[in-house]
Design a protein around this motif. Structure first.
Motif, mmCIF file in Angstrom:
data_model
loop_
_atom_site.group_PDB
_atom_site.id
_atom_site.type_symbol
_atom_site.label_atom_id
_atom_site.label_comp_id
_atom_site.label_asym_id
_atom_site.label_seq_id
_atom_site.Cartn_x
_atom_site.Cartn_y
_atom_site.Cartn_z
ATOM 1 N N LYS A 27 0.794 -1.243 0.178
ATOM 2 C CA LYS A 27 0.011 -0.017 -0.111
ATOM 3 C C LYS A 27 0.872 1.355 -0.076
ATOM 4 C CE LYS A 27 -4.073 -2.114 2.497
ATOM 5 N NZ LYS A 27 -5.000 -1.909 3.562
ATOM 6 N N LYS A 67 2.404 1.735 -3.366
ATOM 7 C CA LYS A 67 1.451 1.977 -4.165
ATOM 8 C C LYS A 67 1.143 3.630 -3.925
ATOM 9 C CE LYS A 67 -3.214 1.062 -6.101
ATOM 10 N NZ LYS A 67 -3.710 2.230 -6.158
ATOM 11 N N LYS A 68 1.085 4.098 -2.852
ATOM 12 C CA LYS A 68 1.116 5.633 -2.542
ATOM 13 C C LYS A 68 1.995 6.552 -3.279
ATOM 14 C CE LYS A 68 -1.999 5.300 1.650
ATOM 15 N NZ LYS A 68 -1.826 5.675 3.050
ATOM 16 N N GLU A 69 3.342 5.725 -3.021
ATOM 17 C CA GLU A 69 4.496 6.489 -3.439
ATOM 18 C C GLU A 69 4.626 6.580 -5.039
ATOM 19 O OE1 GLU A 69 7.777 4.730 -1.831
ATOM 20 O OE2 GLU A 69 7.605 5.415 0.287
ATOM 21 N N GLN A 70 4.135 5.430 -5.774
ATOM 22 C CA GLN A 70 4.109 5.042 -6.964
ATOM 23 C C GLN A 70 3.053 6.251 -7.890
ATOM 24 O OE1 GLN A 70 6.361 3.581 -9.040
ATOM 25 N NE2 GLN A 70 5.332 4.804 -10.541
ATOM 26 N N ASP A 71 1.715 5.924 -6.974
ATOM 27 C CA ASP A 71 0.647 6.977 -7.293
ATOM 28 C C ASP A 71 1.312 8.545 -7.430
ATOM 29 O OD1 ASP A 71 -0.805 4.913 -7.761
ATOM 30 O OD2 ASP A 71 -1.949 5.251 -5.910
ATOM 31 N N LYS A 72 1.999 8.731 -6.169
ATOM 32 C CA LYS A 72 2.391 10.450 -6.050
ATOM 33 C C LYS A 72 3.360 10.440 -7.376
ATOM 34 C CE LYS A 72 4.305 13.581 -2.674
ATOM 35 N NZ LYS A 72 5.215 13.938 -3.773
ATOM 36 N N LYS A 73 4.337 9.650 -7.570
ATOM 37 C CA LYS A 73 5.254 9.920 -8.622
ATOM 38 C C LYS A 73 4.455 9.960 -9.845
ATOM 39 C CE LYS A 73 9.157 7.432 -6.688
ATOM 40 N NZ LYS A 73 10.065 6.317 -6.826
ATOM 41 N N ASP A 74 3.341 9.280 -10.285
ATOM 42 C CA ASP A 74 2.739 9.319 -11.414
ATOM 43 C C ASP A 74 2.056 10.498 -11.630
ATOM 44 O OD1 ASP A 74 3.742 6.575 -11.919
ATOM 45 O OD2 ASP A 74 1.606 5.736 -11.469
ATOM 46 N N GLN A 75 1.535 11.121 -10.346
ATOM 47 C CA GLN A 75 0.728 12.295 -10.494
ATOM 48 C C GLN A 75 1.677 13.384 -10.676
ATOM 49 O OE1 GLN A 75 -2.718 12.615 -10.297
ATOM 50 N NE2 GLN A 75 -2.233 14.733 -10.691
ATOM 51 N N LYS A 133 2.570 13.510 -14.222
ATOM 52 C CA LYS A 133 1.598 13.916 -14.941
ATOM 53 C C LYS A 133 1.418 15.411 -14.825
ATOM 54 C CE LYS A 133 -3.606 13.179 -15.489
ATOM 55 N NZ LYS A 133 -4.747 12.539 -14.953
#
Length: 212
Positions: free
Chosen positions: A66, A69-77, A80
């Motif tokens: 989890k 995933k948060k870190e990856q989501d932050k990187k993706d955001q 973006k």
């Protein structure tokens, strides 16, 4: 006594089976995660926790997944957002360049129009000058005739004035050679006089100046 041992054995077997099944979910989830099959790995963890909600390894793995995933989501955001900023910057630069190009094009058009107008004005002035010169060169036929008659009369008068008197030649006792030289000098004087009159006749009269 036998029942007590059987109970202990049953609990031990159950614990061993529980541990093995929880470990299996853990191993499966970890293997999927390492292979970058994160969706499948998360699903395997959920299934494992549904059956073994108190398993420490499954909980720790689920928490780690989890967090990553948060870190990856932050990187993706962040990526973006950065891509959006870069795109906005490119579009702004494109608009500014298009604006500069349009302004340059408009300026070039104005400069060309100015040059064309100056060319037309100059051509008009040149044509007016030519027309005026033609008007100045154009003469009144009657006036021309009068000037010609005047020139002829002046020529005759000059010839009469310059013509040698025979009696004087006799008195002066001029030789033939001297008479020829005298005639030649008279001719030259007559030519200079005619040329001077021609220059006066061809010179345009300035209407802005008085006759005197």
């Amino acid at each position: 006594m036998k029942v007590f041992f059987l109970l202990i054995f049953f609990v031990a077997i159950t614990s061993i089976g529980y541990a093995q099944n929880a470990q299996a979910y853990f191993n499966s989830s970890a293997n999927l995660y390492v292979k970058d099959k994160k969706v499948e790995a998360m699903q395997s963890i959920r299934d494992g926790l549904n059956k073994y909600p108190n398993d420490a390894k499954l909980k720790a793995l689920a928490e780690k997944m989890k967090q990553e995933k948060k870190e990856q989501d932050k990187k993706d955001q962040d990526k973006k957002d950065q891509d959006k900023k870069d795109q906005d910057k490119k579009e702004q630069e494109k608009k500014e360049q298009e604006k500069k190009d349009k302004e340059q094009k408009d300026q070039d058009k104005k400069d060309q129009e100015k040059k064309d107008q100056e060319k037309k004005d100059q051509e008009k002035k040149d044509q007016e000058k030519k027309d005026q010169e033609k008007k100045d060169e154009k003469k009144d036929p009657e006036k021309d005739k009068a000037e010609q008659d005047k020139n002829e009369q002046e020529k005759k008068d000059a010839q009469r004035q310059n013509a040698p008197d025979p009696d004087k030649l006799k008195d002066m006792k001029l030789t033939e050679e001297m008479a020829m030289k005298l005639l030649e000098a008279m001719k030259n004087q007559e030519k200079q006089y005619i040329q001077g009159n021609k220059r006066k006749a061809t010179k345009a009269k300035d209407k802005s100046k008085p006759d005197w």
